[in-house]
Scaffold this motif. Structure first.
Motif, PDB file in Angstrom:
ATOM      1  N   CYS A 161       0.810  -1.223   0.000  1.00  0.00           N
ATOM      2  CA  CYS A 161       0.000   0.000   0.000  1.00  0.00           C
ATOM      3  C   CYS A 161       0.842   1.272   0.000  1.00  0.00           C
ATOM      4  O   CYS A 161       1.780   1.414   0.800  1.00  0.00           O
ATOM      5  CB  CYS A 161      -0.911  -0.021   1.228  1.00  0.00           C
ATOM      6  SG  CYS A 161      -1.978   1.427   1.311  1.00  0.00           S
ATOM      7  N   GLU A 202      -5.489   3.459   8.942  1.00  0.00           N
ATOM      8  CA  GLU A 202      -5.992   2.857  10.176  1.00  0.00           C
ATOM      9  C   GLU A 202      -5.410   3.537  11.414  1.00  0.00           C
ATOM     10  O   GLU A 202      -4.200   3.652  11.556  1.00  0.00           O
ATOM     11  CB  GLU A 202      -5.603   1.378  10.150  1.00  0.00           C
ATOM     12  CG  GLU A 202      -6.459   0.560  11.063  1.00  0.00           C
ATOM     13  CD  GLU A 202      -6.334  -0.919  10.753  1.00  0.00           C
ATOM     14  OE1 GLU A 202      -6.635  -1.322   9.616  1.00  0.00           O
ATOM     15  OE2 GLU A 202      -5.921  -1.653  11.650  1.00  0.00           O
ATOM     16  N   PRO A 256      -8.334  -5.426  -8.590  1.00  0.00           N
ATOM     17  CA  PRO A 256      -7.002  -5.904  -8.942  1.00  0.00           C
ATOM     18  C   PRO A 256      -5.924  -5.231  -8.094  1.00  0.00           C
ATOM     19  O   PRO A 256      -6.046  -4.061  -7.735  1.00  0.00           O
ATOM     20  CB  PRO A 256      -6.836  -5.490 -10.408  1.00  0.00           C
ATOM     21  CG  PRO A 256      -8.162  -5.031 -10.884  1.00  0.00           C
ATOM     22  CD  PRO A 256      -8.999  -4.721  -9.692  1.00  0.00           C
ATOM     23  N   TYR A 257      -4.889  -6.003  -7.811  1.00  0.00           N
ATOM     24  CA  TYR A 257      -3.688  -5.417  -7.191  1.00  0.00           C
ATOM     25  C   TYR A 257      -3.002  -4.569  -8.246  1.00  0.00           C
ATOM     26  O   TYR A 257      -2.841  -4.990  -9.393  1.00  0.00           O
ATOM     27  CB  TYR A 257      -2.771  -6.544  -6.700  1.00  0.00           C
ATOM     28  CG  TYR A 257      -1.366  -6.071  -6.418  1.00  0.00           C
ATOM     29  CD1 TYR A 257      -1.128  -5.127  -5.417  1.00  0.00           C
ATOM     30  CD2 TYR A 257      -0.283  -6.535  -7.163  1.00  0.00           C
ATOM     31  CE1 TYR A 257       0.158  -4.660  -5.168  1.00  0.00           C
ATOM     32  CE2 TYR A 257       1.006  -6.087  -6.910  1.00  0.00           C
ATOM     33  CZ  TYR A 257       1.228  -5.147  -5.923  1.00  0.00           C
ATOM     34  OH  TYR A 257       2.492  -4.685  -5.688  1.00  0.00           O
ATOM     35  N   LEU A 282      -3.138   4.732  -2.952  1.00  0.00           N
ATOM     36  CA  LEU A 282      -2.795   3.416  -2.430  1.00  0.00           C
ATOM     37  C   LEU A 282      -1.992   2.658  -3.481  1.00  0.00           C
ATOM     38  O   LEU A 282      -1.188   1.796  -3.184  1.00  0.00           O
ATOM     39  CB  LEU A 282      -4.074   2.645  -2.105  1.00  0.00           C
ATOM     40  CG  LEU A 282      -5.122   3.431  -1.318  1.00  0.00           C
ATOM     41  CD1 LEU A 282      -6.397   2.625  -1.182  1.00  0.00           C
ATOM     42  CD2 LEU A 282      -4.598   3.818   0.033  1.00  0.00           C
ATOM     43  N   TYR A 283      -2.249   3.019  -4.742  1.00  0.00           N
ATOM     44  CA  TYR A 283      -1.549   2.390  -5.861  1.00  0.00           C
ATOM     45  C   TYR A 283      -1.378   3.455  -6.927  1.00  0.00           C
ATOM     46  O   TYR A 283      -2.008   4.515  -6.879  1.00  0.00           O
ATOM     47  CB  TYR A 283      -2.359   1.202  -6.410  1.00  0.00           C
ATOM     48  CG  TYR A 283      -3.820   1.537  -6.604  1.00  0.00           C
ATOM     49  CD1 TYR A 283      -4.254   2.198  -7.733  1.00  0.00           C
ATOM     50  CD2 TYR A 283      -4.770   1.216  -5.626  1.00  0.00           C
ATOM     51  CE1 TYR A 283      -5.581   2.527  -7.898  1.00  0.00           C
ATOM     52  CE2 TYR A 283      -6.096   1.544  -5.777  1.00  0.00           C
ATOM     53  CZ  TYR A 283      -6.494   2.200  -6.924  1.00  0.00           C
ATOM     54  OH  TYR A 283      -7.813   2.550  -7.076  1.00  0.00           O
ATOM     55  N   LEU A 322     -12.667   1.842   8.019  1.00  0.00           N
ATOM     56  CA  LEU A 322     -11.668   2.441   8.908  1.00  0.00           C
ATOM     57  C   LEU A 322     -10.864   1.378   9.649  1.00  0.00           C
ATOM     58  O   LEU A 322     -10.344   1.614  10.740  1.00  0.00           O
ATOM     59  CB  LEU A 322     -12.364   3.388   9.909  1.00  0.00           C
ATOM     60  CG  LEU A 322     -13.152   4.561   9.272  1.00  0.00           C
ATOM     61  CD1 LEU A 322     -13.980   5.291  10.322  1.00  0.00           C
ATOM     62  CD2 LEU A 322     -12.209   5.544   8.584  1.00  0.00           C
ATOM     63  N   TYR A 340      -3.676  10.445  -1.443  1.00  0.00           N
ATOM     64  CA  TYR A 340      -4.351   9.194  -1.078  1.00  0.00           C
ATOM     65  C   TYR A 340      -4.203   8.205  -2.225  1.00  0.00           C
ATOM     66  O   TYR A 340      -5.163   7.734  -2.803  1.00  0.00           O
ATOM     67  CB  TYR A 340      -5.828   9.453  -0.764  1.00  0.00           C
ATOM     68  CG  TYR A 340      -6.464   8.343   0.078  1.00  0.00           C
ATOM     69  CD1 TYR A 340      -6.364   8.342   1.465  1.00  0.00           C
ATOM     70  CD2 TYR A 340      -7.142   7.287  -0.522  1.00  0.00           C
ATOM     71  CE1 TYR A 340      -6.924   7.333   2.223  1.00  0.00           C
ATOM     72  CE2 TYR A 340      -7.710   6.270   0.231  1.00  0.00           C
ATOM     73  CZ  TYR A 340      -7.590   6.311   1.602  1.00  0.00           C
ATOM     74  OH  TYR A 340      -8.151   5.303   2.366  1.00  0.00           O
TER      75      TYR A 340
END
Ligand code: SAH
Length: 375
Positions: free
Chosen positions: A69, A109, A233-234, A314-315, A140, A312
């Motif tokens: 991440c 988190e 998908p990753y 993540l990918y 969350l 933000y």
């Protein structure tokens, strides 16, 4: 393959080995047959209406260090932010004004009291200021039963907690030793006990993940009686340990696997809500529409204020980071209309699976919210 699809379409029993065979189909005609069958089951069970869940990514501060991440705690290149309460409530009310029906509050988190209390205050304000009409999903992370209960009582009624993979060995490869698979699974059970509609999901196409793993993921969703699925998908993020371990990923096969997973999940679970997640669109400009056509019925338009969006990620390749809520709304409306579906404006669009599980019990007494007619 036709025989398996026939059994699934008729709602007959099938095995994970059969789901795996579907996930492995590679010919274009086979894939089209799979998507078509899943779409037919979607029409039968949840219908052609797409429900919006406007998502507010309220903070990228995260105590976790997941190897895949982009906003993991150890990534020092990320500028950390926490949106103010007024900003978050304003974004939520914008969604209400535009008749989105539901929102999702998502963040990295955190379990400290300041964060927990802030979320509780925000939930109460959103509920009060939308006259109880806006449905709220939380995403969350892992929390204690007390926190889940406090947030539920403050007005949230759905919770999305992806288990990421249901193969414990693979989970260990993707996370530091302090991140515990069993704890995450236990959280799903707690959420259910507290009364939430429970959502989970996995990343699809992870390094070392097999199609047998994905079939077992679907079995986990079924055995845990999950109401909603958010999976995608990753996608690589170069500033993460996992990206260092893998060669480039082929976006075409990665997208296909994501779509096949949506389709097989729809065929097996039938009446759950399934999101066409943004990661699909990171791989293809019309990836989310393809997700809807493979059996998904939920879209999460981004509501996050534009200046925060770049932080933000993540990918990599996350779409829409230069856009604002109005642009996202117009764009998604066109996309949904483009495939001949309609948006369930002003409705919560609760998972029919949950409504059946709860015996048709109204979530909020007297609102008629769960009938899809009232709010
Ligand atoms: N803190 C919350 C929200 C996590 S972010 C929680 O712990 O539940 C939402 C999801 O993004 C994660 O659950 C993960 O499945 C997904 N994600 C993270 N990195 C990703 C990547 N590189 N590619 C695709 N999905 C990713």
């Amino acid at each position: 393959m036709q025989a398996i699809l026939k059994k699934l379409t008729a709602g007959e029993g099938t095995s994970p080995a059969e789901w795996q065979a579907l996930l492995e189909c590679s010919q274009p005609a086979e894939r089209q047959a799979l998507y078509k069958a899943a779409y037919a089951v979607k029409l039968q069970t949840v219908g052609p209406t797409v429900y919006f869940r406007g998502i507010v990514e309220l903070s990228n501060i995260c105590s976790k260090d997941c190897y895949y991440c982009g906003i993991r705690r150890s990534n020092a290149n990320v500028e950390r932010y926490q949106m103010g309460e007024d900003e978050i409530v304003r974004d939520a009310l914008w969604a209400h004004e535009h008749r989105y029906g539901s929102i999702v509050l998502q963040a990295g988190e955190r379990q400290d009291a300041a964060f927990v209390d802030q979320i509780e205050r925000i939930l109460k304000r959103i509920k009060a200021e939308s006259d109880g009409e806006l449905g709220i999903t939380l995403s969350l992370g892992e929390q204690s039963a007390e926190v889940y209960r406090a947030w539920f009582e403050a007005g949230a009624h759905r919770y999305l907690l992806r288990v990421e993979t249901t193969n414990p060995d693979l989970y260990r490869q993707l996370h530091p030793a302090t991140h515990d698979f069993d704890t995450r699974v236990a959280c799903l059970d707690t959420l259910r006990d507290v009364g939430y509609q429970v959502g989970t999901g996995v990343m699809i196409g992870l390094p070392n993940q097999t199609t047998a793993d994905l079939a077992q993921d679907i079995r986990f969703f079924r055995d845990h009686d999950i109401d909603m699925i958010g999976m995608g998908p990753y996608v690589l993020h170069s500033e993460t340990p996992l990206a260092q371990r893998v060669d480039a990923i082929n976006p075409v096969t990665q997208l296909e696997l994501g779509l096949k997973m949506i389709a097989v999940t729809r065929l097996v679970l039938r009446d759950v809500n399934i999101a066409a997640t943004t990661a699909l669109q990171a791989l293809h400009p019309t990836g989310r529409e393809m997700g809807l056509q493979a059996g998904a019925n939920i879209i999460m338009p981004n509501l996050t204020d534009t200046p925060y969006r770049k932080d933000y990620q993540l990918y990599e390749g996350k779409p829409c980071i230069d856009e604002d809520s109005t642009m996202c709304r117009g764009c998604l409306q066109k996309r949904v209309a483009g495939i001949g579906e309609t948006i369930g404006l002003g409705q919560w669009g609760d998972s029919p699976h949950y409504l059946r599980r709860a015996g048709g019990r109204s979530l909020v007494e007297g609102t008629g919210a769960d009938t899809g007619t009232g709010v």
